[in-house]
Scaffold this motif. Sequence first.
Motif, PDB file in Angstrom:
ATOM      1  N   TYR A  82      29.752  17.096  27.578  1.00 11.89           N
ATOM      2  CA  TYR A  82      29.527  15.752  27.047  1.00 11.89           C
ATOM      3  C   TYR A  82      30.146  14.694  27.960  1.00 11.89           C
ATOM      4  CZ  TYR A  82      30.047  11.706  24.005  1.00 11.89           C
ATOM      5  OH  TYR A  82      30.019  10.440  23.498  1.00 11.89           O
ATOM      6  N   VAL A  83      31.358  14.932  28.417  1.00 12.84           N
ATOM      7  CA  VAL A  83      32.035  13.979  29.307  1.00 12.84           C
ATOM      8  C   VAL A  83      31.287  13.858  30.636  1.00 12.84           C
ATOM      9  CG1 VAL A  83      34.162  13.567  30.627  1.00 12.84           C
ATOM     10  CG2 VAL A  83      34.292  14.246  28.233  1.00 12.84           C
ATOM     11  N   VAL A  84      30.849  15.001  31.179  1.00  8.90           N
ATOM     12  CA  VAL A  84      30.095  14.974  32.436  1.00  8.90           C
ATOM     13  C   VAL A  84      28.798  14.202  32.249  1.00  8.90           C
ATOM     14  CG1 VAL A  84      28.772  16.438  34.030  1.00  8.90           C
ATOM     15  CG2 VAL A  84      31.115  17.041  33.444  1.00  8.90           C
ATOM     16  N   TYR A  85      28.127  14.405  31.135  1.00 11.91           N
ATOM     17  CA  TYR A  85      26.882  13.679  30.854  1.00 11.91           C
ATOM     18  C   TYR A  85      27.125  12.173  30.790  1.00 11.91           C
ATOM     19  CZ  TYR A  85      22.778  12.050  28.312  1.00 11.91           C
ATOM     20  OH  TYR A  85      21.669  11.358  27.918  1.00 11.91           O
ATOM     21  N   LYS A  86      28.182  11.773  30.107  1.00 13.09           N
ATOM     22  CA  LYS A  86      28.502  10.341  30.003  1.00 13.09           C
ATOM     23  C   LYS A  86      28.843   9.759  31.374  1.00 13.09           C
ATOM     24  CE  LYS A  86      28.085   9.169  25.749  1.00 13.09           C
ATOM     25  NZ  LYS A  86      27.107   8.186  25.347  1.00 13.09           N
ATOM     26  N   LYS A  87      29.643  10.469  32.157  1.00 13.30           N
ATOM     27  CA  LYS A  87      30.016   9.975  33.486  1.00 13.30           C
ATOM     28  C   LYS A  87      28.802   9.920  34.402  1.00 13.30           C
ATOM     29  CE  LYS A  87      34.759  10.405  33.390  1.00 13.30           C
ATOM     30  NZ  LYS A  87      35.646   9.369  33.706  1.00 13.30           N
ATOM     31  N   TRP A  88      27.918  10.913  34.289  1.00 13.15           N
ATOM     32  CA  TRP A  88      26.712  10.953  35.124  1.00 13.15           C
ATOM     33  C   TRP A  88      25.847   9.730  34.828  1.00 13.15           C
ATOM     34  CZ3 TRP A  88      25.354  14.747  38.699  1.00 13.15           C
ATOM     35  CH2 TRP A  88      24.080  14.641  39.235  1.00 13.15           C
ATOM     36  N   ASN A  89      25.682   9.411  33.545  1.00 12.76           N
ATOM     37  CA  ASN A  89      24.879   8.248  33.182  1.00 12.76           C
ATOM     38  C   ASN A  89      25.555   6.942  33.572  1.00 12.76           C
ATOM     39  OD1 ASN A  89      22.758   9.728  32.215  1.00 12.76           O
ATOM     40  ND2 ASN A  89      23.451   9.671  30.107  1.00 12.76           N
ATOM     41  N   GLU A  94      25.724   2.300  37.531  1.00  9.55           N
ATOM     42  CA  GLU A  94      26.460   1.481  38.493  1.00  9.55           C
ATOM     43  C   GLU A  94      25.596   1.103  39.680  1.00  9.55           C
ATOM     44  OE1 GLU A  94      29.857   3.771  39.535  1.00  9.55           O
ATOM     45  OE2 GLU A  94      30.844   3.465  37.623  1.00  9.55           O
ATOM     46  N   ARG A  95      24.650   1.955  40.058  1.00 14.48           N
ATOM     47  CA  ARG A  95      23.822   1.673  41.225  1.00 14.48           C
ATOM     48  C   ARG A  95      22.824   0.559  40.967  1.00 14.48           C
ATOM     49  NH1 ARG A  95      20.842   6.667  42.706  1.00 14.48           N
ATOM     50  NH2 ARG A  95      21.982   7.672  41.058  1.00 14.48           N
ATOM     51  N   THR A  96      22.411   0.383  39.730  1.00 14.48           N
ATOM     52  CA  THR A  96      21.369  -0.585  39.441  1.00 14.48           C
ATOM     53  C   THR A  96      21.911  -1.961  39.071  1.00 14.48           C
ATOM     54  OG1 THR A  96      21.295   0.128  37.148  1.00 14.48           O
ATOM     55  CG2 THR A  96      19.803   1.226  38.684  1.00 14.48           C
ATOM     56  N   VAL A  97      23.200  -2.162  39.155  1.00  7.88           N
ATOM     57  CA  VAL A  97      23.798  -3.444  38.818  1.00  7.88           C
ATOM     58  C   VAL A  97      23.470  -4.447  39.923  1.00  7.88           C
ATOM     59  CG1 VAL A  97      25.969  -4.661  38.427  1.00  7.88           C
ATOM     60  CG2 VAL A  97      25.655  -2.369  37.519  1.00  7.88           C
TER      61      VAL A  97
END
Length: 118
Positions: A82-89, A94-97
């Motif tokens: 779950y933590v990896v999924y949240k960090k991945w998203n 961050e790239r699309t900001v």
Amino acid sequence: MAKKIGLFIAGAAALMVLLFHLGPLVGLAITLAILYYAFKKYLKAPSTFGKIAWALIGCAALVISVSNVPALIALVAAYVLYVVYKKWNSAKGERTVPGTDDPFVNFEKQWAELQKHH
């Protein structure tokens, strides 16, 4: 990029641990359901014999639940996933900001400035 690789490795390891401990996790869920059901029946039992019977069933389910300790490892692995999924998203977002060092965003800004001057 290194962050994505690290997240992928952590996610893959957590997924493997979760899959290896899926049996004890299912066993824990079943025994906890039996324990809950036995507790509810114990509270509603009108006779002493019924209370003793449901207490014995509940105690057996509790002992079996405690023996499924590897299921706790599976729960920890599920949390890591779950933590990896949240960090991945969040890393993906961050790239699309706008205003980052994205070359396409900078190109569009420069192109708009060139169009104003001509």
